[in-house]
Each structure stands twice: as C-alpha cells, then as structure tokens.
Design a protein around this motif. Structure first.
Motif, PDB file in Angstrom:
ATOM      1  N   GLY A  37       0.804  -1.223   0.000  1.00 64.59           N
ATOM      2  CA  GLY A  37       0.000   0.000   0.000  1.00 64.59           C
ATOM      3  C   GLY A  37       0.826   1.256   0.000  1.00 64.59           C
ATOM      4  O   GLY A  37       0.288   2.351   0.183  1.00 64.59           O
ATOM      5  N   THR A  38       2.153   1.128  -0.223  1.00 66.97           N
ATOM      6  CA  THR A  38       3.040   2.294  -0.159  1.00 66.97           C
ATOM      7  C   THR A  38       3.659   2.651  -1.498  1.00 66.97           C
ATOM      8  O   THR A  38       4.180   3.749  -1.654  1.00 66.97           O
ATOM      9  CB  THR A  38       4.183   2.050   0.841  1.00 66.97           C
ATOM     10  OG1 THR A  38       4.996   0.958   0.386  1.00 66.97           O
ATOM     11  CG2 THR A  38       3.632   1.711   2.216  1.00 66.97           C
ATOM     12  N   HIS A  39       3.627   1.748  -2.471  1.00 68.87           N
ATOM     13  CA  HIS A  39       4.284   2.008  -3.754  1.00 68.87           C
ATOM     14  C   HIS A  39       3.564   3.141  -4.474  1.00 68.87           C
ATOM     15  O   HIS A  39       2.359   3.072  -4.708  1.00 68.87           O
ATOM     16  CB  HIS A  39       4.278   0.761  -4.620  1.00 68.87           C
ATOM     17  CG  HIS A  39       5.255   0.799  -5.751  1.00 68.87           C
ATOM     18  ND1 HIS A  39       5.122   1.658  -6.821  1.00 68.87           N
ATOM     19  CD2 HIS A  39       6.405   0.103  -5.975  1.00 68.87           C
ATOM     20  CE1 HIS A  39       6.131   1.482  -7.652  1.00 68.87           C
ATOM     21  NE2 HIS A  39       6.919   0.548  -7.164  1.00 68.87           N
ATOM     22  N   PRO A  40       4.270   4.203  -4.843  1.00 69.94           N
ATOM     23  CA  PRO A  40       3.597   5.376  -5.424  1.00 69.94           C
ATOM     24  C   PRO A  40       2.887   5.097  -6.741  1.00 69.94           C
ATOM     25  O   PRO A  40       1.913   5.775  -7.072  1.00 69.94           O
ATOM     26  CB  PRO A  40       4.753   6.381  -5.623  1.00 69.94           C
ATOM     27  CG  PRO A  40       5.999   5.556  -5.628  1.00 69.94           C
ATOM     28  CD  PRO A  40       5.725   4.404  -4.717  1.00 69.94           C
ATOM     29  N   LYS A  41       3.344   4.069  -7.504  1.00 68.96           N
ATOM     30  CA  LYS A  41       2.731   3.800  -8.796  1.00 68.96           C
ATOM     31  C   LYS A  41       1.454   2.973  -8.694  1.00 68.96           C
ATOM     32  O   LYS A  41       0.666   2.941  -9.634  1.00 68.96           O
ATOM     33  CB  LYS A  41       3.725   3.075  -9.710  1.00 68.96           C
ATOM     34  CG  LYS A  41       4.888   3.956 -10.159  1.00 68.96           C
ATOM     35  CD  LYS A  41       5.761   3.232 -11.170  1.00 68.96           C
ATOM     36  CE  LYS A  41       6.887   4.121 -11.659  1.00 68.96           C
ATOM     37  NZ  LYS A  41       7.753   3.433 -12.654  1.00 68.96           N
ATOM     38  N   VAL A  42       1.256   2.284  -7.572  1.00 74.52           N
ATOM     39  CA  VAL A  42       0.092   1.400  -7.464  1.00 74.52           C
ATOM     40  C   VAL A  42      -0.813   1.727  -6.291  1.00 74.52           C
ATOM     41  O   VAL A  42      -1.956   1.282  -6.257  1.00 74.52           O
ATOM     42  CB  VAL A  42       0.530  -0.080  -7.366  1.00 74.52           C
ATOM     43  CG1 VAL A  42       1.289  -0.493  -8.595  1.00 74.52           C
ATOM     44  CG2 VAL A  42       1.374  -0.319  -6.127  1.00 74.52           C
ATOM     45  N   SER A  43      -0.307   2.493  -5.315  1.00 77.38           N
ATOM     46  CA  SER A  43      -1.110   2.726  -4.111  1.00 77.38           C
ATOM     47  C   SER A  43      -2.394   3.476  -4.411  1.00 77.38           C
ATOM     48  O   SER A  43      -3.366   3.372  -3.666  1.00 77.38           O
ATOM     49  CB  SER A  43      -0.283   3.492  -3.067  1.00 77.38           C
ATOM     50  OG  SER A  43       0.147   4.738  -3.583  1.00 77.38           O
ATOM     51  N   GLY A  44      -2.403   4.229  -5.510  1.00 74.83           N
ATOM     52  CA  GLY A  44      -3.606   4.988  -5.843  1.00 74.83           C
ATOM     53  C   GLY A  44      -4.753   4.146  -6.340  1.00 74.83           C
ATOM     54  O   GLY A  44      -5.877   4.651  -6.461  1.00 74.83           O
ATOM     55  N   HIS A  45      -4.515   2.858  -6.616  1.00 77.33           N
ATOM     56  CA  HIS A  45      -5.593   1.991  -7.100  1.00 77.33           C
ATOM     57  C   HIS A  45      -5.435   0.556  -6.626  1.00 77.33           C
ATOM     58  O   HIS A  45      -6.064  -0.350  -7.178  1.00 77.33           O
ATOM     59  CB  HIS A  45      -5.658   2.035  -8.627  1.00 77.33           C
ATOM     60  CG  HIS A  45      -4.324   1.890  -9.313  1.00 77.33           C
ATOM     61  ND1 HIS A  45      -3.714   0.685  -9.510  1.00 77.33           N
ATOM     62  CD2 HIS A  45      -3.483   2.826  -9.812  1.00 77.33           C
ATOM     63  CE1 HIS A  45      -2.554   0.874 -10.124  1.00 77.33           C
ATOM     64  NE2 HIS A  45      -2.383   2.170 -10.317  1.00 77.33           N
ATOM     65  N   VAL A  46      -4.604   0.345  -5.616  1.00 76.42           N
ATOM     66  CA  VAL A  46      -4.331  -1.034  -5.197  1.00 76.42           C
ATOM     67  C   VAL A  46      -5.586  -1.708  -4.651  1.00 76.42           C
ATOM     68  O   VAL A  46      -5.847  -2.887  -4.943  1.00 76.42           O
ATOM     69  CB  VAL A  46      -3.179  -1.066  -4.165  1.00 76.42           C
ATOM     70  CG1 VAL A  46      -3.520  -0.244  -2.932  1.00 76.42           C
ATOM     71  CG2 VAL A  46      -2.849  -2.500  -3.758  1.00 76.42           C
TER      72      VAL A  46
END
Length: 796
Positions: free
Chosen positions: A331-340
């Motif tokens: 839940g912290t990766h900037p590329k995926v956290s916005g839609h994880v």
C-alpha cells in the motif's frame, strides 16, 4: 461525522449511541436501500444475529477460490499497516497516501459494498504532536534560562507509545472525518482491546454495533486502543481463536467475526516471497495455500508497527479458515497505491492471494518458466529435428481430423447465439482448413532448415579476432487470440521453427478446439523431449495480468479484434507488442483502371472474407469515374453481394439521394459494409490513406505504370499492392507458411510476420587473448574491420 465508540459492556451506552449516529446519518441523506450494481449481484446473505463462538470451520460460506471472484465481495475489511499510513520518518502521517486510500474505500462504499477499516497511525500522529509540544516547551525554558546558544543541543526524550496513542487518536480520526466527508460518507471510530473479545457481553455489543453501522451505510474505523492495551503475551492464542496482539490479528478476528468476504492487508511489501524481499532470487508468490509456509522465508518486520510478515500470514490463514478471502499487498508504492484496493476487488493480480483451492495444473508463472526452459532446449536442437517436429504436427492435423472437428463442433454449439456470424465463421474448422494448415506447416518446416543460428554478418576485427552476427530466438512469446483455433498450430509451428518458447492464451469460446490442438502440438514436441516449450494457459488469468509478466515474456502478439489489440497495447508494461490495432484497408481506383479488373478486385477484397483484418474497408474512386459504366458496375456488384454502402462526405455531395453518410472515415467494419469516397488525384488518395488509414494494406488499381509506382513508393503502409486484392496480405499467401500476425509497427518486423520476424540477433566474438589496450595509440595491434564472406543460405 465521526463517532468514537469504545467497546464497552454497557448496553445502555450502545442504546444512547446508535440513535445519535442514526440521526446524524439521516441528516446527511445517506440512503441505505439503493440498488446494488450488477458487479456484486451474486453475494452471500448476511445475518445480524450476534454469534457466541467462532469455530475454525464456519457454515456461513467458503472463501473465494479464484481472484476473479473477488469482484463479488460484498463486505470487505481493509487493514492499513503502520508503514502504510506513516511517513518515512515515522513521525506523522503520509497524507497523500491516506487520501488515496480513503478515495478508493469511498468508491467501493458508494458501489453498495460494506467497507470497514482497521487502521494504524495513532502512535505516529501522537508522536508528531508530542514532539512538537516538547520542542516548544524546551525552547521556551532554555531561551529563558540558558540563552539561544543551547537550543541546538536540545534532545528529544524517548516517547512512550501509549502516551503517543492517547495524544494521536483524536487527530487521526479528525483527519479521517475530513477526508470521508469529501465523498459524503459518514465514519465511526471503534477502539478495542484483546480483553473485549474474551468478554461475551462486550463481543455481543461490538458485533451488534458494527452491524448497525453497516446497515446505516457508515464506515467503521477500528483500531486497538493502544492507550491502554497491555504488552502482547507470547503464544497467547486460545484454541481455535486468534489473540488480538496487533492490528493484523485484529483485522483477521474482525473479518471472521463479521463474516466478511474479503480481508485486504496493506503493508510496505508487495506480498509474500519465496526468499527475503530484495534478494536476487526472491519471487513474489501469487497464490498462497495453507500448508505452503515451508516455501516462505520470513524477513524482519517492517520499519514500524507491531507485527511482521509472519504475523500477517498467521492472521491471514486464520481468517481463510474462517471463510474470509485474504490478499496481502503493497500500500506504499507510489505507482500502485492509488488503485491497489480497487484493483484487488476487480480481481487483478496484485499482491498475494490466499486460497484454499489449489489448481489442478501449474500456475501461469510456472508455465512461463517451463516455456523459457523448453524454448532454450528447442533452440539447441538441430534444424532437421525442429523440422521433424513440425512435419509430425502437420501429420497429426490430418490423422486426428475427426477428433479435432468433434471438439470444434462442441465449441460451435456452445457459441451459437452468443457470437456474431463473423466470429462464428472464424471459430469454425473444416477438413479443408485442416488440410491447408498442414500444407502451411510443411512450408514452415522447409524454411526452418536455415533460420536459428544463421550467420548474418562476419567481420575480421584484427588478426585471429573474428566477429559474427547470428540469428537467435527472441525468447518467450505470448500469443493471445480470439475465436481462431486454427491460429494455434500455425503459431506453434512458427515458434518451433524459430526456437522460441510459447505461451498461448485462447478465447474461452474455442476451449475444446484449443485443448486438443495444444495436446497434438505437445505430442509432436515429445519426439525430441521438448514437450514443455509450448504452454496453453488454462487458468483464470486475465489478459491484463498476463501482460504484466515482464520477467517471463519477451514479446506479446495479439490475434483478434482491434479492441483486443488496443487493450493489450495499453496493458503491456515493459513488454513489446507486435500487431496492429486496426485493419482499415483502402483500394484506390484510378481514372486509368481496367473495367475488367476493378469489380473482381473489389469483390474479392471486400466479400471473400469480410471479417478478416486484410478485408477492404474504404474504396477511393477517382472523380472522373463517377457516372461511368465502370462506376455503375461496381455499385451493381456490391448490391448483388448485399454490401451496405456508406458515403464519404465528398461522395455524398455528388449524389441527390445518397446512401447513409459515413460516421467516421476511420472505421473497420469487419462485415459486409464499405465506405466509398471520391478523390481528385492519386496524391489526394495517398493523403487520404495517410490520414484515415491504419498502415495495414492499401491497393491501387490502374493500368498506368508510372502512377502505380508513384503510389507504391509514397504510401507508407506495411503492404502496398498494384492490381491485386488486399486479401493477399497474409503469411501463407506470401509463402511464409503461416504468420503470427500482421504488424503495422516500424520496428523489427512489418507486414505479415512469419519465421524471420520471430528471430533477433546476437554477436559472437572469437579471439586469442585479445585485450583492448593492445589497440591503443601505442599498442601493438591495429583494427582491420574486414568484411568476411557469409555462408550461403540453404534455400531448398
């Protein structure tokens, strides 16, 4: 609005609380009887009856067996780890990340799902506040007593976690309130301790309160009451019940008690790995099954928080046994956290999915590894051995004809009424199709004699230092195809001839046909022990998930509709895609065209197989041909063939009563429909093709050789023809034996892609103790760079 609910055994307290929350919710006009979306129509029913005990085996339902079923999850718990909600300095909250999570939870809540949050962050938020207060207090005292020179030497005392939690709870919840308010969603805070789950009355109260909040469309935000929680006792789990020692165990306990469909555990790692994350050999485990703990190496716990990955796995397995599906993700990766969170609910391959159902066959990752290993073995075979495999496959297509057609009949019967007529035609196999396939495969076998390992260039760099450029396989190909079972043996033969490993993903409408054709391909491969080089993906992998396997796949080749190709081009991250998204083929009828040739060429290009990507879609007619016998013959032929005509803007202006005007000049009909437009010259025809075409196949019909050559040289398409049908744009008709597709890209391969398009190159340098320093200004050697003869290619 946000209500703080401490899990208390006081029944009157709960009775006072709920009317207040209810009135608040009603004042915000939060309707609870809205229509549920179709995506979550098939969900389990829920009971509001508080339970007394939570056994390991529950009767309310089983966990989901596959990721694709997660879209049906109705009740969802999202656990936010400390590393997710806190900043890197562990002092304060990651506000942007938290806002994104709230947005995703709100989207799912507004879809009609029942969302619950288990959140950390109170300690970090309180630490930020207390540090600020301590610094402010120290600076004032030292300014009064010691002067400004001492301010730099101030030390922050170690802050006790319970005190930080007490100071941070109100601020954390105020932040959640502000964020959820932006989406017109009400939230309620509930603080619990482990003791609250051991007291029967408190558990009843907690259960009833949560159900009531969910009934009123309120998002409960649950956390351990860290201000009063005692230190965790090791090995304190009761028989069959997990002890609440941290938010991981709290989330699992809550998910089981509330009979949720899905528990999403967000941390600062992608999921479970078979080795410590970050190590060279670490591989993300896509699906984790009970009993697989031996395959996992647990590293250290995250930089903040109470539990490590081992605690998360233990909590997840306990929840899974209780009937709740679990996904652990980053839940912290900037590329995926916005839609994880939304990606997980949509069934996308994110993180590690816990499942009790093991698939019968290998996972797609394992298939990718087998294709890689098998492809490398295939590439080392002698050319005659690869040709022998292909010849054997060609023989099997004719020898096993009855079994193939029987399987295809099942597919056709199941597709009847579900597929359009052009797709049914693509799906259909026949004896003549199988015979043509066998002929094409034998052509591929013949051309494969001199492909892999062929020397393309030889250079003498210096004395006894020679360089060669040779043809080698690309690696592992992923071919995705729709409604075209005949594609499977063609692509398989090309992969064998080029020494590539192959992953095949066919459409479900051709399941029976694809299965038997793949078995025949593997039977042919078995004669030289390379059966695993070609794999058919039968799992429920979504195409988008396959396109993310950038470490296993070297090239993606889509075979299907323009929408499929566009979707794959969009989804592929870091993997090249060979293909074309559209087949908008043009035919320009010049003023000097032959009357006898035009109608034959137009009929064949449009009517022979209108669903093909090389079928004619736009007919450009020179203005001088309007109202001539040639033009009338074209229109009469199209009318006889029942082709629907769409008039281009310029053509429509010449007619008193015109056909329906085209909606777009950039349309691939794929059916008996054709756009007709008028142009004033060959140059205008070329300009039109460049503006509205798809660089696939374009034709000129003329008897003027100079005009034809001008067209051939100036049209920038993969295939440009003179007085020939667009349908010749095909690997088999080009003499390639077969094709993996038609490429409109400008790199590597263009047009019908056969064996040559599936090869790349590598450099081989053979020397005798050569070092670069010998070629320096004062060295003893000089570069020669002499071109050497290349061995002649075997064209027999």
């Amino acid at each position: 609005m946000l209500s703080q609910v401490y899990c208390s055994g006081s029944q009157p307290f709960r009775q006072r609380l709920l009317p207040w929350v209810q009135s608040t919710a009603l004042s915000r006009s939060r309707a609870t009887d809205r229509v549920q979306p179709s995506a979550i129509r098939h969900v389990r029913s829920w009971s509001n009856i508080p339970f007394i005990t939570v056994p390991l085996s529950r009767t309310h339902g089983k966990s989901f067996a596959h990721r694709s079923e997660l879209k049906h999850a109705k009740r969802i718990v999202v656990k936010l780890g400390s590393a997710v909600v806190t900043r890197g300095d562990e002092c304060g909250l990651a506000l942007g990340r938290l806002a994104s999570i709230v947005e995703q939870v709100s989207v799912l809540q507004n879809q009609g799902r029942e969302m619950m949050l288990v959140t950390s962050g109170a300690v970090a938020f309180g630490k930020q506040r207390l540090r600020h207060e301590i610094l402010l207090s120290q600076s004032v005292r030292q300014a009064l007593h010691s002067g400004q020179n001492q301010l730099k030497e101030m030390a922050i005392p170690v802050l006790e976690a319970r005190a930080c939690a007490a100071a941070g709870q109100s601020g954390l919840m105020a932040l959640y309130e502000a964020m959820f308010t932006q989406y017109s969603i009400c939230a309620a805070q509930i603080l619990v301790t482990n003791l609250d789950f051991h007291d029967e009355q408190k558990r009843r109260n907690l259960n009833g309160t949560l159900h009531e909040l969910l009934r009123m469309n309120i998002v409960p935000i649950v956390n351990t009451n860290d201000a009063v929680v005692p230190p965790a006792e090791p090995n304190s789990d009761l028989q069959g019940v997990i002890s609440v020692k941290d938010n991981d165990s709290l989330a699992a306990r809550l998910a089981v008690e509330m009979k949720t469909d899905l528990l999403i555990v967000l941390s600062d790692v992608e999921g479970l790995f078979d080795s410590p994350p970050g190590s060279d050999d670490a591989k993300l485990i896509d699906i984790f099954y009970p009993g697989d703990q031996q395959s996992v190496t647990f590293g250290t716990k995250s930089r903040v928080g109470m539990g490590g990955m081992e605690a998360k796995v233990k909590a997840a397995l306990w929840a899974l046994q209780g009937g709740t599906s679990v996904v652990i993700a980053n839940g912290t990766h900037p590329k995926v956290s916005g839609h994880v969170i939304t990606d997980i609910v949509e069934g996308k391959k994110v993180g590690t999915f816990f499942s009790e159902v093991k698939p019968a066959g290998p996972t797609v990752e394992q298939q990718g590894e087998m294709a890689r290993s098998g492809g490398r073995m295939l590439a080392t075979l002698e050319p005659e051995q690869r040709a022998e495999i292909i010849h054997h496959l060609a023989d099997l297509l004719t020898d096993q004809r009855d079994e193939i057609l029987l399987a295809n009949k099942k597919d056709l019967e199941e597709a009847e009424g579900r597929l359009a007529a052009p797709l049914l035609k693509r799906l259909s196999l026949s004896t003549s199709k199988l015979n043509s396939l066998a002929i094409g495969l034998r052509q591929i076998a013949a051309s494969s004699q001199d492909s892999v390992g062929r020397v393309l260039r030889r250079t003498r760099i210096a004395k006894n230092l020679e360089l060669e450029q040779v043809a080698v396989p690309i690696g592992v190909l992923l071919v995705i195809f729709e409604s075209r079972p005949d594609c499977l043996p063609q692509v398989a033969a090309l992969a064998i001839a080029s020494g590539n490993g192959l992953l095949l993903k066919g459409g479900k409408e051709a399941t029976h046909s694809n299965r038997i054709l793949h078995l025949l391909a593997q039977e042919a491969l078995s004669i030289h022990g390379v059966k695993e080089a070609i794999q058919l993906v039968n799992t429920r992998e979504e195409v988008e998930d396959l396109c993310r396997l950038d470490k296993m796949i070297d090239l993606i080749i889509p075979r299907g509709s323009s929408q499929l190709v566009r979707d794959i081009q969009k989804a592929a991250k870091g993997i090249p895609v060979m293909g074309h998204s559209e087949g908008i083929c043009h035919m320009y009828v010049d003023s000097e065209a032959s009357v006898d040739k035009v109608t034959r060429l137009v009929r064949d290009s449009k009517c022979e197989y209108p669903a093909a990507c090389n079928a004619l879609e736009t007919l450009l007619i020179h203005r001088d041909l309007l109202r001539t016998p040639l033009f009338d013959q074209i229109i009469d032929m199209l009318r006889v063939e029942q082709v629907k005509i769409h008039a281009g803007p310029k053509f429509a202006s010449y007619l008193t009563f015109s056909p329906s005007e085209v909606k777009s000049l950039r349309t691939e009909y794929g059916d008996l429909e054709l756009c007709i437009e008028v142009v004033d010259s060959v140059q205008e025809a070329i300009d039109h093709i460049h503006k509205y075409g798809s660089s696939h196949t374009d034709v000129i019909v003329t008897e003027n050789e100079k005009t034809a050559e001008f067209f051939l040289q100036h049209v920038d398409s993969a295939c440009v023809f003179w007085n020939a049908s667009t349908r010749f744009s095909d690997g088999y008709r080009f003499g390639l034996g077969a094709e993996v597709g038609i490429s409109t890209s400008r790199i590597h391969a263009r047009g019908p892609v056969g064996l040559e398009g599936l090869l790349t190159t590598k450099w081989l340098l053979r020397g005798q103790d050569h070092v670069v320093s010998d070629f320096s200004e004062h060295g003893s050697l000089k570069y020669l760079h002499e071109n050497l003869p290349v061995p002649q290619r075997n064209t027999n």
